[in-house]
Scaffold this active site. Structure first.
Site, short mmCIF file in Angstrom:
data_model
loop_
_atom_site.label_atom_id
_atom_site.label_comp_id
_atom_site.label_asym_id
_atom_site.label_seq_id
_atom_site.Cartn_x
_atom_site.Cartn_y
_atom_site.Cartn_z
N ARG A 13 0.83 -1.21 0.00
CA ARG A 13 0.00 0.00 0.00
C ARG A 13 0.87 1.26 0.00
O ARG A 13 0.51 2.29 0.56
CB ARG A 13 -0.97 0.02 1.21
CG ARG A 13 -1.91 -1.16 1.28
CD ARG A 13 -2.84 -1.26 0.08
NE ARG A 13 -3.66 -2.45 0.19
CZ ARG A 13 -3.32 -3.65 -0.33
NH1 ARG A 13 -2.20 -3.77 -1.01
NH2 ARG A 13 -4.11 -4.69 -0.18
N SER A 36 -10.89 -0.16 3.62
CA SER A 36 -10.00 -0.55 4.71
C SER A 36 -9.28 0.67 5.26
O SER A 36 -8.57 1.35 4.53
CB SER A 36 -8.99 -1.58 4.24
OG SER A 36 -9.63 -2.76 3.80
N GLU A 53 -4.19 3.23 6.71
CA GLU A 53 -4.01 3.17 5.26
C GLU A 53 -4.54 4.43 4.61
O GLU A 53 -4.06 4.87 3.56
CB GLU A 53 -4.73 1.94 4.71
CG GLU A 53 -4.57 1.73 3.22
CD GLU A 53 -5.22 0.43 2.74
OE1 GLU A 53 -5.69 0.41 1.60
OE2 GLU A 53 -5.25 -0.55 3.50
#
Length: 338
Positions: free
Chosen positions: A164, A238, A334
């Site tokens: 990520r 998420s 994130e």
């Protein structure tokens, strides 16, 4: 170029946070972008580039210039053996681009169906799901250097992809605007069905002959059943990354928590399921005012209507602290905090 003042960003972020931009405009080409940034008014002013608004949390009004990337267009730029190169404008919807490629019988992105956001954010975040990451099919991108007003091309290695992560979230953060992305897709598919519940969903669907279309639909079904639709409940997917820890630390945790959910990595480290850790701390389904943790997926923080960005952020901080206290594991957000 039309620049508006005091514009609500509520419709431009999937959390539905009602923050305000001091100045706001859109751009539909590199020329548009260059023209607006050449205006001396913005020289020393904070700048925020918006794509689909699906990976940000606005915690306050933005006292600067917000530019919405509306660069569109999808085209095949070449072939080489089994590979086909597909280029998309950064302002295209990601899921729409994936479905376009699937309709063209081009494989590689089907496991990434229904991920919210626009194409421009895909390499920035190195988005991934069900055993596939962007770096697996990424070929190159074109980006506009904000200060030097020049176009640059980045290949796979240049982007320094991580989990990520990319160079655009680290050393080159806020220096470039991604304007288009090219993917190297395959005429012959290499199916990846071993992650998550894909095989189980394919069986329930009655699929006999595996195809990229079937895998895409299975992923869509799974994501739709587990994750809230941002059009119905504000969220950014998420909110936390799955943490990676040394194998020795994992063995210690497993001795204490035998049911811990984890995945071994080629590096020798172990990836833990952040959702499981959060759920074990009692957060799943938690709600405080209009800020909450989703009832079906503890990785997802939600805005039930009138939560502020600060309230969502404060809730995330409580989640981080409780996981650290119970498991000794430091989770990372994130989502980009603005």
């Amino acid at each position: 170029m039309i620049v508006q003042e005091q514009v609500s960003l509520q419709a431009y972020n999937t959390f539905g946070i009602p923050a305000t931009a001091r100045y706001f405009s859109t751009f539909e080409s590199i020329e548009d972008l260059g023209n607006i940034l050449s205006d001396s008014r913005w020289k020393n002013m904070p700048l925020l580039i918006l794509g689909g608004g699906s990976n940000i949390l606005l915690t306050k009004d933005f006292n600067g210039l917000v530019l919405k990337n509306n660069i569109k267009g999808i085209e095949k730029t070449g072939t080489a053996g089994d590979h086909v190169y597909m280029k998309s404008g950064a302002g295209e919807n990601w899921h729409g681009f994936v479905q376009h490629c699937i309709q063209e019988n081009l494989a590689g992105l089907e496991n990434l169906s229904l991920i919210p956001g626009n194409v421009g954010a895909s390499p920035m975040q190195n988005i991934g799901a069900y055993g596939v990451e962007i770096k697996d099919t990424f070929h190159s991108l074109t980006a506009f250097h904000i200060e030097e007003r020049k176009i640059m091309t980045f290949n796979n290695a240049d982007c320094k992809f991580g989990y990520r992560e990319s160079v655009f979230k680290r050393e080159l953060k806020n220096e470039f605007v991604i304007v288009d992305v090219t993917y190297q897709l395959n005429k012959t598919p290499h199916f990846n069905t071993s992650y998550g519940a894909i095989e189980q969903e394919l069986t329930q669907m009655g699929v006999k002959d595996l195809s990229i279309q079937a895998i895409s639909q299975a992923v869509i079904n799974i994501r739709s059943s587990k994750l809230p639709n941002p059009a119905e409940i504000g969220n950014a997917g998420s909110f936390f990354k799955n943490p990676e820890i040394p194998a020795t630390q994992y063995e210690t945790l497993k001795a204490k928590f035998p049911n811990i959910v984890a995945y071994p990595l080629p590096s020798g480290h172990v990836k833990l399921a952040a959702g499981w850790l959060i759920e074990q701390c009692g957060w799943k389904g938690f709600r405080e005012g209009d800020a909450g943790v989703h009832a079906k997926q503890a990785l997802v923080l939600v805005n039930y209507g009138r939560a502020t960005g600060s309230e969502i952020y404060d809730l995330s901080s409580k989640v981080l602290a409780s996981v650290q206290e119970k498991f000794g594991v430091a989770l990372e957000r994130e989502v980009n905090i603005i």
